[in-house]
Design a protein around this motif. Structure first.
Motif, mmCIF file in Angstrom:
data_model
loop_
_atom_site.group_PDB
_atom_site.id
_atom_site.type_symbol
_atom_site.label_atom_id
_atom_site.label_comp_id
_atom_site.label_asym_id
_atom_site.label_seq_id
_atom_site.Cartn_x
_atom_site.Cartn_y
_atom_site.Cartn_z
ATOM 1 N N THR A 32 9.605 5.470 3.122
ATOM 2 C CA THR A 32 9.256 4.191 2.508
ATOM 3 C C THR A 32 8.537 3.274 3.483
ATOM 4 N N ALA A 33 7.591 2.508 2.969
ATOM 5 C CA ALA A 33 6.899 1.470 3.726
ATOM 6 C C ALA A 33 6.871 0.195 2.881
ATOM 7 N N ILE A 34 6.636 -0.931 3.533
ATOM 8 C CA ILE A 34 6.642 -2.228 2.850
ATOM 9 C C ILE A 34 5.358 -2.984 3.157
ATOM 10 N N ILE A 35 4.830 -3.656 2.132
ATOM 11 C CA ILE A 35 3.739 -4.616 2.326
ATOM 12 C C ILE A 35 4.263 -5.991 1.943
ATOM 13 N N GLU A 36 4.226 -6.903 2.910
ATOM 14 C CA GLU A 36 4.716 -8.259 2.720
ATOM 15 C C GLU A 36 3.541 -9.216 2.652
ATOM 16 N N ASN A 37 3.527 -10.066 1.643
ATOM 17 C CA ASN A 37 2.526 -11.128 1.553
ATOM 18 C C ASN A 37 3.261 -12.459 1.586
ATOM 19 N N SER A 43 5.166 -14.182 8.856
ATOM 20 C CA SER A 43 5.955 -13.828 7.688
ATOM 21 C C SER A 43 7.440 -13.872 8.022
ATOM 22 N N ILE A 44 8.135 -14.852 7.482
ATOM 23 C CA ILE A 44 9.578 -14.962 7.682
ATOM 24 C C ILE A 44 10.277 -13.750 7.074
ATOM 25 N N ASP A 45 9.797 -13.312 5.914
ATOM 26 C CA ASP A 45 10.431 -12.184 5.231
ATOM 27 C C ASP A 45 10.305 -10.894 6.040
ATOM 28 N N SER A 46 9.171 -10.700 6.709
ATOM 29 C CA SER A 46 8.999 -9.513 7.542
ATOM 30 C C SER A 46 9.997 -9.497 8.692
ATOM 31 N N GLY A 53 13.494 -0.732 10.742
ATOM 32 C CA GLY A 53 12.687 0.168 11.545
ATOM 33 C C GLY A 53 11.681 0.989 10.766
ATOM 34 N N LEU A 54 11.257 0.513 9.609
ATOM 35 C CA LEU A 54 10.266 1.217 8.810
ATOM 36 C C LEU A 54 8.938 0.475 8.889
ATOM 37 N N PRO A 55 7.830 1.128 8.518
ATOM 38 C CA PRO A 55 6.531 0.461 8.582
ATOM 39 C C PRO A 55 6.467 -0.758 7.659
ATOM 40 N N ILE A 56 6.147 -1.917 8.225
ATOM 41 C CA ILE A 56 5.971 -3.140 7.448
ATOM 42 C C ILE A 56 4.610 -3.724 7.794
ATOM 43 N N LYS A 57 3.764 -3.850 6.786
ATOM 44 C CA LYS A 57 2.443 -4.432 6.972
ATOM 45 C C LYS A 57 2.421 -5.812 6.344
ATOM 46 N N GLU A 58 1.779 -6.758 7.027
ATOM 47 C CA GLU A 58 1.767 -8.143 6.572
ATOM 48 C C GLU A 58 0.374 -8.580 6.129
ATOM 49 N N LEU A 59 0.351 -9.334 5.046
ATOM 50 C CA LEU A 59 -0.826 -10.097 4.651
ATOM 51 C C LEU A 59 -0.371 -11.549 4.592
ATOM 52 N N GLN A 86 5.952 8.143 1.017
ATOM 53 C CA GLN A 86 6.104 8.592 -0.375
ATOM 54 C C GLN A 86 6.189 7.396 -1.320
ATOM 55 N N LEU A 87 6.650 6.270 -0.782
ATOM 56 C CA LEU A 87 6.863 5.065 -1.584
ATOM 57 C C LEU A 87 6.436 3.842 -0.786
ATOM 58 N N VAL A 88 5.708 2.928 -1.450
ATOM 59 C CA VAL A 88 5.341 1.647 -0.850
ATOM 60 C C VAL A 88 5.883 0.531 -1.741
#
Length: 310
Positions: A32-37, A43-46, A53-59, A86-88
């Motif tokens: 799993t990976a996360i995209i935070e906007n 990003s406080i949420d990030s 410890g998983l991939p987190i990408k920020e916008l 496998q999942l974002v």
């Protein structure tokens, strides 16, 4: 084809809280990976989600469905190529239309690179009628676009009030509605509700990006963001008092605030989450003091003064 799940909802509806609750279950079953906007420079949420410890990408510093839409496609492609998830999971900022986010992702859907399997919308029941009246364009579209609805902030509401909200929701969207207080349920039970994926997203939401038009204008609503870094030490009661004073200021409207402030009581910090009429404060190990405010006509000088920023 990578599975995408959108966790949507208006400002402060509980998206990150829900994500925190069900994320361990997703991680057991899929890479799993996360995209935070998020609004603001950081990003406080990030920061909150980084412990997994998983991939987190920020916008950051904008709305995922407006000026950052092209960046979103590029970020998704880079994420898929570099991490092979496998999942974002995408958590939008809250000030935007879900249908516009889908339009932004449509080039990837059209190429067969991704599939949106669920669009989960958190509905803030405590502020429901105010949001319908003041932010119907965003709030209504988020509800209308969902494949599943989840009620949040139901504490203190009686059965009659919740029933009235559910009846209104059915007029907009007859999607399944999860009305139990999920805060107190097990992660596995809540995860089970979300895990039965859809075969496709709603056809009426899938319009070619060539014909996608954005119908909202944040500037027309005077939304603005202020980000501050504070050096002082704070007690929990002091933070509550500051936000109470800010809420009484008639010249600006604070819709949301969140962040971390160094604690005067110990070596850690205090994580706070503010909505009009409500603030939640809890201990945190995060070392940097940072605050993000979202609202209308925000007075940066006043906010700096309240939080002792020199």
């Amino acid at each position: 084809m990578v599975e995408f799940i959108l966790i949507t909802g208006f400002l402060g509806s509980g998206k990150t809280t829900l994500l925190n609750k069900i994320l361990p279950c997703f991680l057991k079953n899929k890479k799993t990976a996360i995209i935070e906007n998020d609004f603001g420079d950081t990003s406080i949420d990030s920061i909150i989600l980084n412990s997994y410890g998983l991939p987190i990408k920020e916008l950051s510093s904008g709305c995922i469905c407006c000026s950052l839409s092209s960046d979103l496609v590029k970020l998704c492609e880079d994420l898929i190529n570099s991490e092979s998830p496998q999942l974002v999971l995408i958590e939008p900022s809250g000030l935007g239309k879900t249908s516009d986010i889908i339009n932004s992702l449509f080039p990837l859907i059209e190429k067969g690179k991704i599939q949106i399997s669920n669009i989960i919308n958190l509905v803030d029941c405590a502020n429901f009628w105010d949001y319908i009246e003041d932010f119907g364009d965003f709030f209504g579209n988020q509800i209308e676009s969902a494949s599943k609805l989840v009620l949040s902030h139901t504490e203190g509401l009686n059965d009659k009030s919740i029933k009235k909200i559910k009846e209104y929701l059915r007029q907009i969207n007859d999607a399944p509605c999860f009305s139990e207080n999920w805060i107190y349920l097990s992660s596995e039970k809540v995860y089970g509700y979300f895990n039965d994926s859809l075969s496709t997203i709603k056809e009426e939401l899938c319009v070619s990006s060539e014909h996608a038009h954005h119908h909202h204008d944040h500037s027309a609503n005077q939304f603005m963001t202020v980000s501050l870094k504070a050096d002082g030490l704070f007690e929990e009661a002091e933070i509550k008092s500051i936000f109470e004073e800010i809420s009484l200021n008639e010249n600006m409207t604070l819709l949301r605030a969140k962040g971390f402030l160094k604690s005067a009581s110990d070596t850690g910090s205090l994580h706070f989450d503010y909505l009009p009429g409500h603030i939640k404060i809890s201990p945190s190990k995060h070392e940097e003091s940072i605050i993000t405010f979202i609202g209308r006509n925000l007075n940066k000088a006043l906010l700096e003064d309240k939080f002792k920023i020199c």
